[in-house]
Scaffold this motif. Structure first.
Motif, PDB file in Angstrom:
ATOM      1  N   ARG A   1       2.984  17.296  -8.780  1.00  0.00           N
ATOM      2  CA  ARG A   1       3.618  16.883 -10.027  1.00  0.00           C
ATOM      3  C   ARG A   1       3.958  15.406  -9.954  1.00  0.00           C
ATOM      4  O   ARG A   1       4.295  14.891  -8.881  1.00  0.00           O
TER       5      ARG A   1
ATOM      6  N   THR B   1       6.420  12.953 -12.428  1.00  0.00           N
ATOM      7  CA  THR B   1       7.295  12.875 -13.599  1.00  0.00           C
ATOM      8  C   THR B   1       8.186  11.652 -13.488  1.00  0.00           C
ATOM      9  O   THR B   1       8.175  10.940 -12.482  1.00  0.00           O
TER      10      THR B   1
ATOM     11  N   GLU C   1       7.249  14.746 -18.083  1.00  0.00           N
ATOM     12  CA  GLU C   1       5.845  14.558 -17.701  1.00  0.00           C
ATOM     13  C   GLU C   1       5.300  13.338 -18.436  1.00  0.00           C
ATOM     14  O   GLU C   1       4.545  13.439 -19.398  1.00  0.00           O
TER      15      GLU C   1
END
Length: 265
Positions: free
Chosen positions: A233, A235, A241
């Motif tokens: 991920r 972010t 996001e």
């Protein structure tokens, strides 16, 4: 992979080849010109020449596509439309000192999301790339690897995590050094690999988290899709996001919320 996406990835990799030729031709040159931008960050003649070459090739191959670049600004009128984001040399401080840890970052955006990304570090003999839904890959000249799939680590306990940032002093400047120090105390080991490099180490499963307290869209667009397609991920510090939040956290995904719990504003 759709034919269009495959063609865009092929173009991005060919553009990266051209960018590598420009950056390597000026790397450690005795007459390298280094100036400072208004924000006091360095810019070399190679940064400008590389971005100009990238823009020339995009204009020739995709004349309807807009471009956002670190050195030449933006021709993007509609952020929701297809466009390219380029950082001609990520790691200019390294480049200007002759340190081989620098890369050209190139991403194709569909709206606000990167769908193709290439991170090319020619002095290291390394490249990383990804396309949406197709996984992430790397090449390594020294090891004779032309295309190996990437996968983030499986570390699930923060106490076992290996984490990286860019510059401790920047945390002090923005008044949040205590958050980084708290993270280092909660984890196994910390380093400051910085820039594109620590995000690619996350994508390779060699680091578990990379924390960037100050970053622009051109710093993050290409790394974001590589990390995500490797199973991780990326972010902002609030968990959004996005690549335009001025900061970034990349992790193996499993540790993401735990890290956010320490560094979140």
């Amino acid at each position: 992979m759709t034919d269009d996406l495959e063609a865009d990835l092929d173009l991005a990799r060919r553009i990266a080849d051209a960018a590598d030729r420009v950056t390597l031709s000026r790397f450690r040159a005795s007459d390298l010109q280094v100036d400072r931008k208004p924000d006091r960050t360095p810019v070399t003649d190679a940064d400008v020449a590389c971005e100009d070459e990238v823009r020339r090739l995009i204009a020739a191959e995709r004349p309807d596509d807009a471009v956002l670049g670190e050195e030449r600004g933006s021709s993007v009128e509609d952020p929701a439309a297809r466009h390219w984001i380029v950082d001609p040399i990520d790691g200019t401080k390294n480049y200007s000192r002759g340190v081989p840890v620098f890369a050209t970052l190139l991403a194709l955006m569909s709206g606000r999301e990167p769908v193709v990304g290439v991170v090319s570090a020619p002095a290291l003999g390394r490249r990383w790339w990804a396309a949406r839904g197709q996984g992430a890959f790397t090449s390594d000249v020294a090891r004779g690897i032309t295309a190996a799939p990437l996968s983030v680590s499986g570390v699930a306990d923060l106490a076992d995590a290996y984490v990286s940032t860019t510059d401790l002093d920047y945390w002090r400047e923005i008044g949040t050094r205590d958050r980084w120090l708290a993270l280092t105390e909660a984890t196994w080991e910390s380093r400051a690999f910085g820039d594109f490099h620590h995000h690619m180490l996350v994508a390779e499963g060699l680091m578990d988290a990379a924390v960037e307290p100050g970053a622009s869209a051109w710093d993050l667009a290409a790394p974001a899709i590589v990390v995500r397609e490797a199973g991780g991920r990326l972010t902002d510090f609030s968990g959004g996001e996005r690549i335009d939040g001025g900061e970034a956290l990349s992790t193996n995904g499993v540790l993401h919320d735990a890290v956010l719990g320490i560094i979140r504003p």
